[in-house]
Design a protein around this motif. Structure first.
Motif, PDB file in Angstrom:
ATOM      1  N   VAL A  35       0.918  -1.168  -0.036  1.00 13.11           N
ATOM      2  CA  VAL A  35      -0.026   0.020  -0.063  1.00 13.11           C
ATOM      3  C   VAL A  35       0.923   1.159  -0.014  1.00 13.11           C
ATOM      4  O   VAL A  35       0.600   2.058  -0.711  1.00 13.11           O
ATOM      5  CB  VAL A  35      -1.071   0.075   1.223  1.00 13.11           C
ATOM      6  N   LEU A  36       2.170   1.221   0.700  1.00  9.77           N
ATOM      7  CA  LEU A  36       2.778   2.535   0.979  1.00  9.77           C
ATOM      8  C   LEU A  36       4.102   2.225   0.388  1.00  9.77           C
ATOM      9  O   LEU A  36       5.099   1.569   1.063  1.00  9.77           O
ATOM     10  CB  LEU A  36       2.695   2.987   2.383  1.00  9.77           C
ATOM     11  N   ARG A  37       4.652   2.033  -0.881  1.00 14.25           N
ATOM     12  CA  ARG A  37       3.798   2.863  -2.061  1.00 14.25           C
ATOM     13  C   ARG A  37       3.665   2.101  -3.287  1.00 14.25           C
ATOM     14  O   ARG A  37       3.164   2.616  -4.422  1.00 14.25           O
ATOM     15  CB  ARG A  37       4.491   4.097  -2.165  1.00 14.25           C
ATOM     16  N   PHE A  38       4.200   0.861  -3.333  1.00 18.75           N
ATOM     17  CA  PHE A  38       4.604   0.416  -4.605  1.00 18.75           C
ATOM     18  C   PHE A  38       3.027   0.182  -5.418  1.00 18.75           C
ATOM     19  O   PHE A  38       2.865   0.607  -6.542  1.00 18.75           O
ATOM     20  CB  PHE A  38       5.158  -1.003  -4.412  1.00 18.75           C
ATOM     21  N   ASN A 166      -2.479   6.604   8.473  1.00 18.44           N
ATOM     22  CA  ASN A 166      -1.539   7.746   8.846  1.00 18.44           C
ATOM     23  C   ASN A 166      -0.987   7.655  10.175  1.00 18.44           C
ATOM     24  O   ASN A 166       0.338   8.376  10.424  1.00 18.44           O
ATOM     25  CB  ASN A 166      -2.481   9.244   8.867  1.00 18.44           C
ATOM     26  N   ALA A 167      -1.364   7.045  10.820  1.00 16.42           N
ATOM     27  CA  ALA A 167      -0.810   6.650  12.191  1.00 16.42           C
ATOM     28  C   ALA A 167       0.136   5.443  12.141  1.00 16.42           C
ATOM     29  O   ALA A 167       1.025   5.335  12.960  1.00 16.42           O
ATOM     30  CB  ALA A 167      -1.768   6.263  13.220  1.00 16.42           C
ATOM     31  N   SER A 168       0.404   4.870  10.796  1.00 15.19           N
ATOM     32  CA  SER A 168       1.217   3.614  11.076  1.00 15.19           C
ATOM     33  C   SER A 168       2.579   4.181  10.729  1.00 15.19           C
ATOM     34  O   SER A 168       2.930   5.281  10.720  1.00 15.19           O
ATOM     35  CB  SER A 168       0.991   2.972   9.576  1.00 15.19           C
ATOM     36  N   GLY A 169       3.435   3.094  11.255  1.00 14.68           N
ATOM     37  CA  GLY A 169       5.038   3.510  11.213  1.00 14.68           C
ATOM     38  C   GLY A 169       5.594   4.006   9.758  1.00 14.68           C
ATOM     39  O   GLY A 169       6.315   4.679   9.725  1.00 14.68           O
ATOM     40  N   ALA A 175       7.016  10.613   6.584  1.00 11.49           N
ATOM     41  CA  ALA A 175       6.563  11.721   6.753  1.00 11.49           C
ATOM     42  C   ALA A 175       8.030  12.377   6.984  1.00 11.49           C
ATOM     43  O   ALA A 175       8.567  13.772   6.935  1.00 11.49           O
ATOM     44  CB  ALA A 175       6.056  12.099   7.990  1.00 11.49           C
ATOM     45  N   ASP A 176       8.934  11.646   7.485  1.00  5.07           N
ATOM     46  CA  ASP A 176      10.527  11.886   7.973  1.00  5.07           C
ATOM     47  C   ASP A 176      11.410  11.948   6.747  1.00  5.07           C
ATOM     48  O   ASP A 176      12.413  12.543   6.825  1.00  5.07           O
ATOM     49  CB  ASP A 176      10.963  10.896   8.973  1.00  5.07           C
ATOM     50  N   GLY A 177      10.872  11.589   5.634  1.00  2.00           N
ATOM     51  CA  GLY A 177      11.656  11.627   4.337  1.00  2.00           C
ATOM     52  C   GLY A 177      12.303  10.373   4.150  1.00  2.00           C
ATOM     53  O   GLY A 177      13.392   9.805   4.970  1.00  2.00           O
ATOM     54  N   VAL A 178      12.116   9.642   2.905  1.00  3.22           N
ATOM     55  CA  VAL A 178      12.651   8.312   2.670  1.00  3.22           C
ATOM     56  C   VAL A 178      13.244   8.682   1.355  1.00  3.22           C
ATOM     57  O   VAL A 178      12.758   9.076   0.327  1.00  3.22           O
ATOM     58  CB  VAL A 178      11.837   7.252   2.678  1.00  3.22           C
ATOM     59  N   ALA A 179      14.694   7.977   1.001  1.00  2.00           N
ATOM     60  CA  ALA A 179      15.144   7.863  -0.404  1.00  2.00           C
ATOM     61  C   ALA A 179      14.181   7.534  -1.483  1.00  2.00           C
ATOM     62  O   ALA A 179      14.117   7.919  -2.512  1.00  2.00           O
ATOM     63  CB  ALA A 179      16.403   7.094  -0.443  1.00  2.00           C
ATOM     64  N   ALA A 180      13.316   6.581  -1.180  1.00  2.00           N
ATOM     65  CA  ALA A 180      12.367   5.898  -2.143  1.00  2.00           C
ATOM     66  C   ALA A 180      11.456   7.022  -2.830  1.00  2.00           C
ATOM     67  O   ALA A 180      11.247   6.971  -3.888  1.00  2.00           O
ATOM     68  CB  ALA A 180      11.663   4.827  -1.668  1.00  2.00           C
ATOM     69  N   THR A 181      11.127   8.029  -2.068  1.00  2.00           N
ATOM     70  CA  THR A 181      10.242   9.277  -2.429  1.00  2.00           C
ATOM     71  C   THR A 181      11.209   9.751  -3.836  1.00  2.00           C
ATOM     72  O   THR A 181      10.445  10.188  -4.879  1.00  2.00           O
ATOM     73  CB  THR A 181       9.835  10.100  -1.543  1.00  2.00           C
ATOM     74  N   GLU A 182      12.211  10.077  -3.532  1.00  2.00           N
ATOM     75  CA  GLU A 182      12.884  10.854  -4.682  1.00  2.00           C
ATOM     76  C   GLU A 182      13.171   9.847  -5.833  1.00  2.00           C
ATOM     77  O   GLU A 182      13.076  10.409  -6.852  1.00  2.00           O
ATOM     78  CB  GLU A 182      14.433  11.389  -4.382  1.00  2.00           C
ATOM     79  N   ARG A 183      13.316   8.476  -5.482  1.00  2.00           N
ATOM     80  CA  ARG A 183      13.457   7.630  -6.572  1.00  2.00           C
ATOM     81  C   ARG A 183      12.256   7.450  -7.498  1.00  2.00           C
ATOM     82  O   ARG A 183      12.270   7.298  -8.718  1.00  2.00           O
ATOM     83  CB  ARG A 183      13.991   6.360  -5.981  1.00  2.00           C
ATOM     84  N   ILE A 184      11.100   7.642  -6.742  1.00  4.28           N
ATOM     85  CA  ILE A 184       9.889   7.378  -7.425  1.00  4.28           C
ATOM     86  C   ILE A 184       9.791   8.668  -8.466  1.00  4.28           C
ATOM     87  O   ILE A 184       9.417   8.367  -9.508  1.00  4.28           O
ATOM     88  CB  ILE A 184       8.660   7.232  -6.374  1.00  4.28           C
ATOM     89  N   THR A 193       0.549   9.638  -1.323  1.00  8.55           N
ATOM     90  CA  THR A 193       0.628  10.080   0.091  1.00  8.55           C
ATOM     91  C   THR A 193      -0.122   9.096   0.637  1.00  8.55           C
ATOM     92  O   THR A 193      -0.937   8.243   0.219  1.00  8.55           O
ATOM     93  CB  THR A 193       0.183  11.380   0.381  1.00  8.55           C
ATOM     94  N   PRO A 194       0.438   8.765   2.045  1.00  7.11           N
ATOM     95  CA  PRO A 194      -0.554   8.075   3.069  1.00  7.11           C
ATOM     96  C   PRO A 194      -1.836   8.164   3.023  1.00  7.11           C
ATOM     97  O   PRO A 194      -2.799   7.443   3.057  1.00  7.11           O
ATOM     98  CB  PRO A 194       0.221   8.172   4.472  1.00  7.11           C
ATOM     99  N   ALA A 195      -2.296   9.637   2.953  1.00  5.61           N
ATOM    100  CA  ALA A 195      -3.864   9.960   2.896  1.00  5.61           C
ATOM    101  C   ALA A 195      -4.425   9.268   1.646  1.00  5.61           C
ATOM    102  O   ALA A 195      -5.405   8.918   1.787  1.00  5.61           O
ATOM    103  CB  ALA A 195      -3.947  11.563   2.976  1.00  5.61           C
ATOM    104  N   GLY A 196      -3.822   9.609   0.507  1.00  2.00           N
ATOM    105  CA  GLY A 196      -4.215   9.064  -0.778  1.00  2.00           C
ATOM    106  C   GLY A 196      -4.223   7.455  -0.618  1.00  2.00           C
ATOM    107  O   GLY A 196      -5.426   7.000  -1.222  1.00  2.00           O
ATOM    108  N   ALA A 197      -3.332   7.001   0.045  1.00  2.00           N
ATOM    109  CA  ALA A 197      -3.271   5.503  -0.136  1.00  2.00           C
ATOM    110  C   ALA A 197      -4.485   4.877   0.729  1.00  2.00           C
ATOM    111  O   ALA A 197      -4.985   3.764   0.562  1.00  2.00           O
ATOM    112  CB  ALA A 197      -2.124   5.123   0.512  1.00  2.00           C
TER     113      ALA A 197
END
Length: 218
Positions: A35-38, A166-169, A175-184, A193-197
């Protein structure tokens, strides 16, 4: 002798990650739930008319893409909350085409660490449960206990999906920033986004893996 963990006596099965896929008996259809995010990101991309190569996806997804690669001898669909009902309808259509009982392995990707160990991910449990519940609503209801538990968990928490996701780890990690976001983003895709998912049945497009590329099922 069959393994007691292969769930082969059930039509709808559920496991976690690549190792879980290997524990199950071979299935006609494998539904990858990340679900988050593939799953959510690829489903939205395909819904917009794009196609996504599995090779490209493996560069930014070490969880769901790995399961899809391992499952490529079956029909591979991508499922999430955003297309849960559509996935169930696609499986029902496949079963109608085949005119035979169609076995389904729902694989929750979970979160894999750098060493490959998979941990439970609440968002994937809910996404898998949503798909199993939708299958049950269509009469594809011979479910393994693992799948039934996920479905009933989804039903119980359906009204709290946004809060749960939204409360999940995983959401906090994003929210803290992960490298995968930039790669996507570098791959030309829009990360969900988690809200969209957490939006249930936002569209009716189901990605299916064909010759190494995810395209719309149809």
């Amino acid at each position: 002798m069959p393994s007691p963990f292969d769930q082969s006596t059930y039509q709808v099965r559920l496991e976690w990650g690549v190792e879980g896929l290997g524990r199950l008996a071979p299935a006609d259809v494998v539904v990858v739930v990340d679900v988050l995010r593939f799953s959510s990101t690829v489903a939205d991309a395909v819904a917009s008319g794009a196609s996504v190569s599995l090779d490209d996806a493996e560069r930014w997804s070490r969880n769901g893409a790995a399961v899809a690669a391992a499952a490529k001898d079956s029909v591979v669909l991508l499922g999430c909350l955003r297309n849960a009902s559509a996935v169930a309808r696609a499986i029902a259509e496949l079963q109608e085409r085949r005119q035979a009982r169609t076995s389904v392995a729902v694989i929750a990707a979970g979160e894999a660490d750098a060493a490959g160990a998979v941990r439970f991910a609440v968002e994937d449990q809910l996404g898998a449960g949503a798909i199993v519940a939708a299958l049950t609503d269509l009469g594809i209801d011979h479910t393994a206990p693992d799948a039934a538990v996920a479905a009933e968990g989804f039903r119980a928490l359906r009204r709290a999906l946004r809060h749960m996701i939204n409360a999940s780890g995983s959401a906090r990690e994003i929210a803290d920033g992960v490298a995968a976001t930039e790669r996507i983003t570098a791959a030309g895709l829009l990360p969900v986004t988690p809200a969209g998912a957490a939006e249930l049945d936002a569209h009716d497009v189901v990605p299916v893996l064909r010759e190494g590329v995810f395209v719309a099922f149809g």
